[in-house]
Design an enzyme around this catalytic site. Sequence first.
Site, mmCIF file in Angstrom:
data_model
loop_
_atom_site.group_PDB
_atom_site.id
_atom_site.type_symbol
_atom_site.label_atom_id
_atom_site.label_comp_id
_atom_site.label_asym_id
_atom_site.label_seq_id
_atom_site.Cartn_x
_atom_site.Cartn_y
_atom_site.Cartn_z
ATOM 1 N N ASP A 9 0.618 -2.745 -9.609
ATOM 2 C CA ASP A 9 1.999 -2.882 -9.135
ATOM 3 C C ASP A 9 2.836 -3.719 -10.104
ATOM 4 O O ASP A 9 3.357 -4.775 -9.746
ATOM 5 C CB ASP A 9 2.037 -3.477 -7.728
ATOM 6 C CG ASP A 9 3.439 -3.512 -7.143
ATOM 7 O OD1 ASP A 9 4.252 -2.636 -7.511
ATOM 8 O OD2 ASP A 9 3.730 -4.425 -6.338
ATOM 9 N N GLU A 44 -0.005 2.200 -11.904
ATOM 10 C CA GLU A 44 1.331 1.687 -11.597
ATOM 11 C C GLU A 44 1.694 0.516 -12.512
ATOM 12 O O GLU A 44 2.093 -0.557 -12.071
ATOM 13 C CB GLU A 44 1.476 1.291 -10.126
ATOM 14 C CG GLU A 44 2.922 1.310 -9.678
ATOM 15 C CD GLU A 44 3.132 1.146 -8.175
ATOM 16 O OE1 GLU A 44 4.299 1.181 -7.753
ATOM 17 O OE2 GLU A 44 2.134 0.990 -7.435
ATOM 18 N N TYR A 128 -2.918 8.144 -10.643
ATOM 19 C CA TYR A 128 -2.009 7.500 -9.693
ATOM 20 C C TYR A 128 -1.304 8.637 -8.968
ATOM 21 O O TYR A 128 -0.338 9.212 -9.468
ATOM 22 C CB TYR A 128 -1.024 6.581 -10.423
ATOM 23 C CG TYR A 128 0.020 5.955 -9.522
ATOM 24 C CD1 TYR A 128 -0.287 5.558 -8.224
ATOM 25 C CD2 TYR A 128 1.326 5.759 -9.976
ATOM 26 C CE1 TYR A 128 0.657 4.985 -7.410
ATOM 27 C CE2 TYR A 128 2.286 5.182 -9.165
ATOM 28 C CZ TYR A 128 1.952 4.793 -7.886
ATOM 29 O OH TYR A 128 2.901 4.241 -7.065
ATOM 30 N N ASP A 167 -5.564 5.285 -7.411
ATOM 31 C CA ASP A 167 -4.823 5.193 -6.154
ATOM 32 C C ASP A 167 -4.513 6.627 -5.738
ATOM 33 O O ASP A 167 -3.621 7.265 -6.290
ATOM 34 C CB ASP A 167 -3.546 4.385 -6.386
ATOM 35 C CG ASP A 167 -2.625 4.368 -5.174
ATOM 36 O OD1 ASP A 167 -2.991 4.940 -4.130
ATOM 37 O OD2 ASP A 167 -1.533 3.783 -5.284
ATOM 38 N N ASN A 169 -3.506 7.526 -2.758
ATOM 39 C CA ASN A 169 -2.427 7.535 -1.773
ATOM 40 C C ASN A 169 -2.764 8.358 -0.535
ATOM 41 O O ASN A 169 -1.906 9.070 0.004
ATOM 42 C CB ASN A 169 -1.120 8.016 -2.418
ATOM 43 C CG ASN A 169 -0.217 6.845 -2.794
ATOM 44 O OD1 ASN A 169 -0.067 5.894 -2.018
ATOM 45 N ND2 ASN A 169 0.370 6.907 -3.966
ATOM 46 N N ASP A 240 -7.740 3.777 -2.280
ATOM 47 C CA ASP A 240 -8.208 3.747 -3.669
ATOM 48 C C ASP A 240 -9.692 4.099 -3.669
ATOM 49 O O ASP A 240 -10.466 3.583 -2.852
ATOM 50 C CB ASP A 240 -8.001 2.360 -4.270
ATOM 51 C CG ASP A 240 -6.555 1.905 -4.191
ATOM 52 O OD1 ASP A 240 -5.828 2.097 -5.175
ATOM 53 O OD2 ASP A 240 -6.157 1.380 -3.127
ATOM 54 N N ASP A 265 -0.946 -5.858 -1.032
ATOM 55 C CA ASP A 265 -0.895 -4.663 -1.861
ATOM 56 C C ASP A 265 -2.336 -4.235 -2.168
ATOM 57 O O ASP A 265 -3.227 -4.439 -1.351
ATOM 58 C CB ASP A 265 -0.059 -4.878 -3.125
ATOM 59 C CG ASP A 265 0.499 -3.565 -3.664
ATOM 60 O OD1 ASP A 265 1.243 -2.894 -2.918
ATOM 61 O OD2 ASP A 265 0.193 -3.196 -4.800
ATOM 62 N N HIS A 266 -2.595 -3.641 -3.337
ATOM 63 C CA HIS A 266 -3.912 -3.091 -3.631
ATOM 64 C C HIS A 266 -4.890 -4.167 -4.105
ATOM 65 O O HIS A 266 -4.493 -5.155 -4.733
ATOM 66 C CB HIS A 266 -3.812 -2.042 -4.743
ATOM 67 C CG HIS A 266 -3.020 -0.838 -4.364
ATOM 68 N ND1 HIS A 266 -3.602 0.331 -3.916
ATOM 69 C CD2 HIS A 266 -1.689 -0.603 -4.369
ATOM 70 C CE1 HIS A 266 -2.656 1.222 -3.678
ATOM 71 N NE2 HIS A 266 -1.477 0.675 -3.935
#
Length: 275
Positions: A9, A44, A128, A167, A169, A240, A265-266
């Site tokens: 991120d 990202e 991603y 990721d 998603n 992920d 977040d991740h």
Amino acid sequence: MKFISWNIDSLNAALTSDSARALLTRSVVDEIAKKNADVIAIQETKLRATGPTKKHLEILHEKFPDYEIAWRSSEEPARKGYAGTMYLYKKSFSPKVSYPKIGAPEPMDDEGRIITLEFENFYLTQVYTPNAGDGLKRLAERQAWDEQYRHYLSELDQVKPVIASGDYNVAHEEIDLKHPESNHHSAGFTDEERSGFSKLLASGFIDTFRKVHGNVPDVYTWWAQRVRTAKANNSGWRIDYWLTSERISDQVVASDMIDTGKRADHCPIELEINI
């Protein structure tokens, strides 16, 4: 071999910002450096089209002195400073690096979403995956992406075994998020996205975390930043993944998450495999 994958991120924020969140992120970067992985995949990055700056490279080389860097950024006609991926791999390796376009809906192929490293006896690739968006406005494009990505991995798999991370998603099953009952129409948990991931696995790939750990509950890789209590309450999603071709799945030694403390977040995910 040991591999790590992480949606960071914003690489720039992680390396150069002094915000409280950036400091938390930087501590995770330092923890990853200590693990001495063979390859580190980063999603990202949000770098400009020309890639990491001289300052970014100086910091990366300081923190990861034994690694080469391969990067791919979003470029026109896609949005600037959006998406993007990067690999750090040990200098002792010399993989062939490729930046595939998979025939996805425009401008997804120009958003820097996939990098692939070809080693002698396997492919290592990261992704991603595009988000379906607010109000699911990109769900149709996301479905098209999923189909094209599945074809891409299958084509690689016909040549040599594949190890894929990123990721994705999507929370595949209800066990993969804290509150499935209220999220069936949310991006990342629609029937369409889950079906796309099921088809990917059915085409010859294994979710290594589930292979190693079975149906263990309450283990996630992402917690919403906008919900202050999400991390503290472990109200997360597992979106992920480390995937492998079925024929090498028995070589997986470990597939785990790396703790990020209070940082939402991740979180990074780690794979150990005898290959």
